[in-house]
Write a protein that holds these residues in place. Structure first.
Motif, PDB file in Angstrom:
ATOM      1  N   ALA A  61       0.803  -1.146  -0.073  1.00 46.66           N
ATOM      2  CA  ALA A  61       0.121   0.009  -0.146  1.00 46.66           C
ATOM      3  C   ALA A  61       0.861   1.113  -0.003  1.00 46.66           C
ATOM      4  CB  ALA A  61      -1.010  -0.013   1.412  1.00 46.66           C
ATOM      5  N   GLU A  62       0.917   2.006  -1.301  1.00 51.60           N
ATOM      6  CA  GLU A  62       2.097   3.171  -1.240  1.00 51.60           C
ATOM      7  C   GLU A  62       1.300   4.173  -1.863  1.00 51.60           C
ATOM      8  OE1 GLU A  62       5.891   1.198  -2.554  1.00 51.60           O
ATOM      9  OE2 GLU A  62       4.343  -0.133  -3.572  1.00 51.60           O
ATOM     10  N   GLY A  63       1.546   5.133  -1.457  1.00 53.64           N
ATOM     11  CA  GLY A  63       0.960   6.753  -1.843  1.00 53.64           C
ATOM     12  C   GLY A  63       0.264   7.368  -0.973  1.00 53.64           C
ATOM     13  N   ARG A  64      -0.404   8.409  -1.660  1.00 58.31           N
ATOM     14  CA  ARG A  64      -1.246   9.283  -0.693  1.00 58.31           C
ATOM     15  C   ARG A  64      -2.886   8.881  -0.518  1.00 58.31           C
ATOM     16  NH1 ARG A  64      -5.238  12.877  -1.304  1.00 58.31           N
ATOM     17  NH2 ARG A  64      -5.313  14.747   0.002  1.00 58.31           N
ATOM     18  N   ILE A  65      -3.461   8.870   0.699  1.00 60.42           N
ATOM     19  CA  ILE A  65      -4.614   8.535   0.969  1.00 60.42           C
ATOM     20  C   ILE A  65      -5.719   9.275   0.655  1.00 60.42           C
ATOM     21  CG2 ILE A  65      -6.204   7.725   2.964  1.00 60.42           C
ATOM     22  CD1 ILE A  65      -3.537   6.831   4.276  1.00 60.42           C
ATOM     23  N   ASP A  66      -6.544   8.716  -0.368  1.00 59.14           N
ATOM     24  CA  ASP A  66      -7.548   9.716  -0.749  1.00 59.14           C
ATOM     25  C   ASP A  66      -8.918   9.113  -0.259  1.00 59.14           C
ATOM     26  OD1 ASP A  66      -8.884   8.244  -3.695  1.00 59.14           O
ATOM     27  OD2 ASP A  66      -7.093   7.461  -2.610  1.00 59.14           O
ATOM     28  N   ALA A  67     -10.124   9.642  -0.729  1.00 59.30           N
ATOM     29  CA  ALA A  67     -11.287   9.321  -0.123  1.00 59.30           C
ATOM     30  C   ALA A  67     -11.944   8.034  -0.565  1.00 59.30           C
ATOM     31  CB  ALA A  67     -12.567  10.467  -0.629  1.00 59.30           C
ATOM     32  N   GLY A  68     -11.231   7.585  -2.068  1.00 60.86           N
ATOM     33  CA  GLY A  68     -11.540   6.287  -2.577  1.00 60.86           C
ATOM     34  C   GLY A  68     -11.133   5.208  -1.755  1.00 60.86           C
ATOM     35  N   LEU A  69      -9.883   5.124  -1.009  1.00 63.67           N
ATOM     36  CA  LEU A  69      -9.139   4.178  -0.584  1.00 63.67           C
ATOM     37  C   LEU A  69      -9.915   3.223   0.253  1.00 63.67           C
ATOM     38  CD1 LEU A  69      -6.510   2.824  -0.104  1.00 63.67           C
ATOM     39  CD2 LEU A  69      -6.109   4.035   2.032  1.00 63.67           C
ATOM     40  N   PRO A  70     -10.916   3.551   1.004  1.00 62.90           N
ATOM     41  CA  PRO A  70     -11.517   2.242   1.592  1.00 62.90           C
ATOM     42  C   PRO A  70     -12.097   1.338   0.648  1.00 62.90           C
ATOM     43  CG  PRO A  70     -11.857   4.537   2.885  1.00 62.90           C
ATOM     44  CD  PRO A  70     -11.305   4.861   1.534  1.00 62.90           C
ATOM     45  N   ASP A  71     -12.835   2.137  -0.210  1.00 65.70           N
ATOM     46  CA  ASP A  71     -13.329   1.205  -0.994  1.00 65.70           C
ATOM     47  C   ASP A  71     -12.431   0.374  -1.944  1.00 65.70           C
ATOM     48  OD1 ASP A  71     -15.756   0.151  -2.722  1.00 65.70           O
ATOM     49  OD2 ASP A  71     -14.986   1.455  -4.314  1.00 65.70           O
ATOM     50  N   ARG A  72     -11.410   1.041  -2.301  1.00 68.75           N
ATOM     51  CA  ARG A  72     -10.274   0.121  -3.206  1.00 68.75           C
ATOM     52  C   ARG A  72      -9.581  -0.982  -2.207  1.00 68.75           C
ATOM     53  NH1 ARG A  72      -8.426   5.225  -4.489  1.00 68.75           N
ATOM     54  NH2 ARG A  72      -6.587   4.850  -3.446  1.00 68.75           N
ATOM     55  N   LEU A  73      -9.471  -0.770  -0.987  1.00 67.71           N
ATOM     56  CA  LEU A  73      -8.893  -1.536  -0.133  1.00 67.71           C
ATOM     57  C   LEU A  73      -9.855  -2.684   0.163  1.00 67.71           C
ATOM     58  CD1 LEU A  73      -6.650  -2.470   1.726  1.00 67.71           C
ATOM     59  CD2 LEU A  73      -7.393  -0.947   3.429  1.00 67.71           C
ATOM     60  N   THR A  74     -11.230  -2.447   0.429  1.00 67.97           N
ATOM     61  CA  THR A  74     -12.030  -3.516   0.523  1.00 67.97           C
ATOM     62  C   THR A  74     -11.985  -4.626  -0.802  1.00 67.97           C
ATOM     63  OG1 THR A  74     -13.471  -2.148   1.566  1.00 67.97           O
ATOM     64  CG2 THR A  74     -14.614  -3.930   0.640  1.00 67.97           C
ATOM     65  N   LYS A  75     -12.225  -3.931  -2.040  1.00 68.78           N
ATOM     66  CA  LYS A  75     -12.108  -4.794  -3.126  1.00 68.78           C
ATOM     67  C   LYS A  75     -10.738  -5.454  -3.305  1.00 68.78           C
ATOM     68  CE  LYS A  75     -15.347  -1.804  -5.569  1.00 68.78           C
ATOM     69  NZ  LYS A  75     -15.568  -0.674  -6.914  1.00 68.78           N
ATOM     70  N   ALA A  76      -9.582  -4.836  -3.090  1.00 69.12           N
ATOM     71  CA  ALA A  76      -8.304  -5.772  -3.034  1.00 69.12           C
ATOM     72  C   ALA A  76      -8.145  -6.624  -2.258  1.00 69.12           C
ATOM     73  CB  ALA A  76      -7.193  -4.601  -2.853  1.00 69.12           C
ATOM     74  N   LEU A  77      -8.818  -6.550  -1.131  1.00 73.12           N
ATOM     75  CA  LEU A  77      -8.687  -7.854  -0.081  1.00 73.12           C
ATOM     76  C   LEU A  77      -9.601  -8.725  -0.361  1.00 73.12           C
ATOM     77  CD1 LEU A  77      -8.298  -5.743   3.359  1.00 73.12           C
ATOM     78  CD2 LEU A  77      -6.518  -6.997   2.200  1.00 73.12           C
ATOM     79  N   ALA A  78     -10.843  -8.495  -0.778  1.00 71.63           N
ATOM     80  CA  ALA A  78     -11.751  -9.395  -1.495  1.00 71.63           C
ATOM     81  C   ALA A  78     -11.003 -10.235  -2.491  1.00 71.63           C
ATOM     82  CB  ALA A  78     -13.000  -8.916  -1.893  1.00 71.63           C
ATOM     83  N   ALA A  79     -10.330  -9.540  -3.283  1.00 76.17           N
ATOM     84  CA  ALA A  79      -9.769 -10.161  -4.663  1.00 76.17           C
ATOM     85  C   ALA A  79      -8.630 -11.106  -4.412  1.00 76.17           C
ATOM     86  CB  ALA A  79      -9.426  -9.131  -5.570  1.00 76.17           C
ATOM     87  N   ASN A  80      -8.076 -10.560  -3.297  1.00 76.74           N
ATOM     88  CA  ASN A  80      -6.969 -11.401  -2.535  1.00 76.74           C
ATOM     89  C   ASN A  80      -7.044 -11.917  -1.365  1.00 76.74           C
ATOM     90  OD1 ASN A  80      -4.738 -10.621  -5.146  1.00 76.74           O
ATOM     91  ND2 ASN A  80      -5.717  -8.827  -4.450  1.00 76.74           N
TER      92      ASN A  80
END
Length: 238
Positions: A61-80
């Protein structure tokens, strides 16, 4: 779950790596507990990259935290779903998104969060990291804190000044109200994540939000003793 080398070997190797890192890293005169150029990634939006490190399945997980991160993180963990660790390198960003992403991490029980040696996790990144159970800050990894603020939004401030005294007064009121609410949210988050709330009162809220001519320090790098003492890290790194 990830495997660890024997503790003595791990500790000696980690300390040697940390000594080599600090010997070659110039410190920041304005923030003397921190290096001049922390390795927290210049990516404008946090990227989430599945990888394998030493046989462990990790999410970088690298870079600036933006408003869309929680959704992207949810999807990334579900996919992996076999992700064992999340490695963090970030200059911070959206404070509330950091809190929300930390709750996403905690909802996936057993995922380790780690700040590897040479990486830095600052500001809103702190709260993503705190979602892990357990949490590891390797020797040479940097957990960097500061006082959260909304006054970095220069466009809103400049606009209110241009509109006159009433608009400026209203904005200041909004900032003060939001800052108080954010402080309450931060306190609640630390309690839920098992981190000592003294981290807020003794460290975070004693840092300046904005540098002044008299004191330019705006951030603090915690020592290994501090990250363990405040229960920021609750396992041995390495």
């Amino acid at each position: 779950m990830s495997s660890f080398r024997p503790k003595g070997v791990r500790s000696l190797a980690a300390l040697a790596a940390f000594a080599a890192l600090t010997a070659a890293t110039p410190m920041d005169p304005a923030n003397p507990t921190c290096p001049l150029n922390p390795n927290w990634s210049t990516s404008p939006t946090m990227t989430l990259t599945p990888a394998v490190r030493n046989g462990t399945k990790v999410l970088l997980a690298e870079g600036r935290i933006d408003a869309g991160l929680p959704d992207r993180l949810t999807k990334a963990l579900a996919a992996n779903p076999e992700t064992e660790e999340i490695w963090l390198r970030s200059p911070g960003g959206d404070a509330r998104a950091g809190n929300a992403a930390g709750r996403v991490v905690r909802s996936n029980l057993g995922i380790i969060t780690r700040i590897p040696s040479g990486w830095a996790c600052f500001s809103a990144c702190n709260f993503v990291f705190m979602g892990g159970q357990p949490r590891l800050v390797d020797p040479g990894g940097l957990f960097i804190v500061h006082m959260f603020t909304r006054t970095g939004d220069r466009s809103a401030i400049d606009m209110s000044v241009a509109m006159g005294t009433d608009a400026t007064r209203d904005l200041i009121g909004d900032i003060e109200q939001d800052a108080a609410l954010l402080a309450s949210e931060d306190n609640d988050f630390l309690i839920r994540m098992g981190v000592s709330r003294k981290l807020l009162t003794e460290v975070m809220y004693r840092q300046k939000a904005i540098a002044t001519e008299e004191d330019k320090s705006t951030r603090r790098c915690l020592t290994q003793d501090e990250v363990k003492g405040y229960n920021v890290a609750n396992n041995d790194g390495g």
